[in-house]
Design an enzyme around this catalytic site. Structure first.
Site, PDB file in Angstrom:
ATOM      1  N   GLU A 164      -4.962  -4.782  -0.846  1.00  0.00           N
ATOM      2  CA  GLU A 164      -5.122  -4.411  -2.256  1.00  0.00           C
ATOM      3  C   GLU A 164      -6.540  -4.696  -2.749  1.00  0.00           C
ATOM      4  OE1 GLU A 164      -0.591  -4.403  -4.000  1.00  0.00           O
ATOM      5  OE2 GLU A 164      -1.786  -6.193  -4.386  1.00  0.00           O
ATOM      6  N   GLU A 270       3.272  -0.703   0.305  1.00  0.00           N
ATOM      7  CA  GLU A 270       4.132  -1.615  -0.444  1.00  0.00           C
ATOM      8  C   GLU A 270       4.868  -0.860  -1.539  1.00  0.00           C
ATOM      9  OE1 GLU A 270       2.228  -5.050  -2.096  1.00  0.00           O
ATOM     10  OE2 GLU A 270       0.975  -5.392  -0.332  1.00  0.00           O
TER      11      GLU A 270
END
Length: 337
Positions: A164, A270
């Site tokens: 991320e 995710e």
């Protein structure tokens, strides 16, 4: 739209000469239905148990495989204080995935703990390194972990270089808003490390908020302009029961843009939704998988649930897909054939 999967059958001769029909194993390169289960060893160490939908206690990997999961994602920390998610712990979990005939995605955080949009802290051992040494540390750490896996005949199909990284990684040196060039060089160091051990492993650059096209264009335009390479654009997507349909529509537009703009493959690394919204979560996952599969030239690679096995608010996390009795919710039915 109903999707019908037809198993490919093969034939072999038994010792007695009869012809036996058997299913071919799922070949590498087919669609990844995944789960990040990096917490599993920590949960098991304190006595957490897992049960199938019928209430029978089983190994977590068996339960997930029976729900259609064919790929396991594992995060890697450099020198975590608890030991969990270090190289030895990752290796132990990867061996279990291999034994279950599952594929592996390795997720390098390049930190001693969580790396995400709010924090990208350097490992303590790298804190005072100059930038040239920092790049070398990224490469050598990547090589060391992948070499340990390779020694056990585990070749990850995908490797995330950062987790991320919405504003880069290894702050402040690699903070994208401060120096996109530095961030790109760190990504390239990780890329080269991956390819030096396993040339066939695909390198993923992972950004959260898969619905935010402007964020993705900023990051990937910047990486491209500064010479960084990647194979796969990775996304996170955590909608609510109220907005998942709109977010999925925005995510599809972003995925299509990543394919058209960069020629990249796209993976949803995710997903998650509150455990109380299991029915909505099932519908969300089925829809985002269909959208990911719809990308041109089979550029959609897969969807991964993040820590579905967390239950009873393990570590305060409430977006799992197992109920308080340790059984899968209907959300996991989204991955069934």
């Amino acid at each position: 739209m109903a999707i019908i999967l037809i198993a490919t059958l093969g034939c072999k001769k038994t010792i007695k000469g009869e012809t036996q029909i058997y299913p071919e194993p799922d070949p590498v390169g087919t669609y990844a239905k995944g789960a990040d289960v990096s917490w599993v060893t920590e949960m098991e160490a304190v006595g957490q148990k897992f049960f199938n939908s019928a209430g029978v206690q089983q190994d977590l990997f068996t339960i997930l495989k029976d729900k259609g999961i064919n790929t396991i994602r594992l995060r890697v920390w450099v020198n975590p204080t608890t030991g969990y998610n270090n190289t030895a712990d990752v290796l132990a979990k990867a061996k279990r995935a291999k034994a279950a005939n599952m594929r592996v995605l390795i997720d390098f955080h390049y930190s001693d703990s969580w790396a995400d949009p709010a924090q990208q802290n350097k490992p303590a051992a790298w804190a005072n390194q100059d930038f040239t040494t920092l790049k070398a540390s990224v490469r050598s750490h990547t090589v060391a972990v992948l070499t340990a896996l390779k020694a056990e005949n585990i070749i990850p199909e995908w490797v995330q270089v950062g987790n991320e990284t919405n504003d880069g990684m290894l702050w402040n040196d690699g903070k994208a808003s401060v120096s996109m060039k530095n961030f790109a060089e760190l990504i390239q160091a990780g890329y080269e490390g991956v390819k030096s051990v396993n040339p066939a492993s695909k390198v993923v650059v992972h950004i959260s908020n898969g619905f935010d096209n402007s964020l993705f264009r900023w990051i990937f335009d910047g990486l491209k302009a500064n010479g960084a390479k990647w194979d796969v654009v990775g996304m996170s997507l955590y909608p609510t029961a109220a907005d998942w349909s709109a977010k999925n529509t925005q995510c599809l537009a972003n995925m299509n843009d990543m394919v058209a703009r960069y020629g990249s493959e796209v993976m949803i690394c995710e997903v998650g939704m509150p455990v109380a919204d299991a029915v909505a979560c099932r519908d969300f996952i089925k829809d985002i998988m269909a959208k990911n599969k719809s990308l041109a030239n089979n550029k959609g690679l897969g969807v991964f649930y993040w820590e579905p096995q967390s239950y009873n608010s393990w570590s305060g996390y409430k977006l799992g897909a197992f109920d308080d009795s340790g059984k899968p919710t209907v959300a996991m039915d989204a991955f069934l054939p």
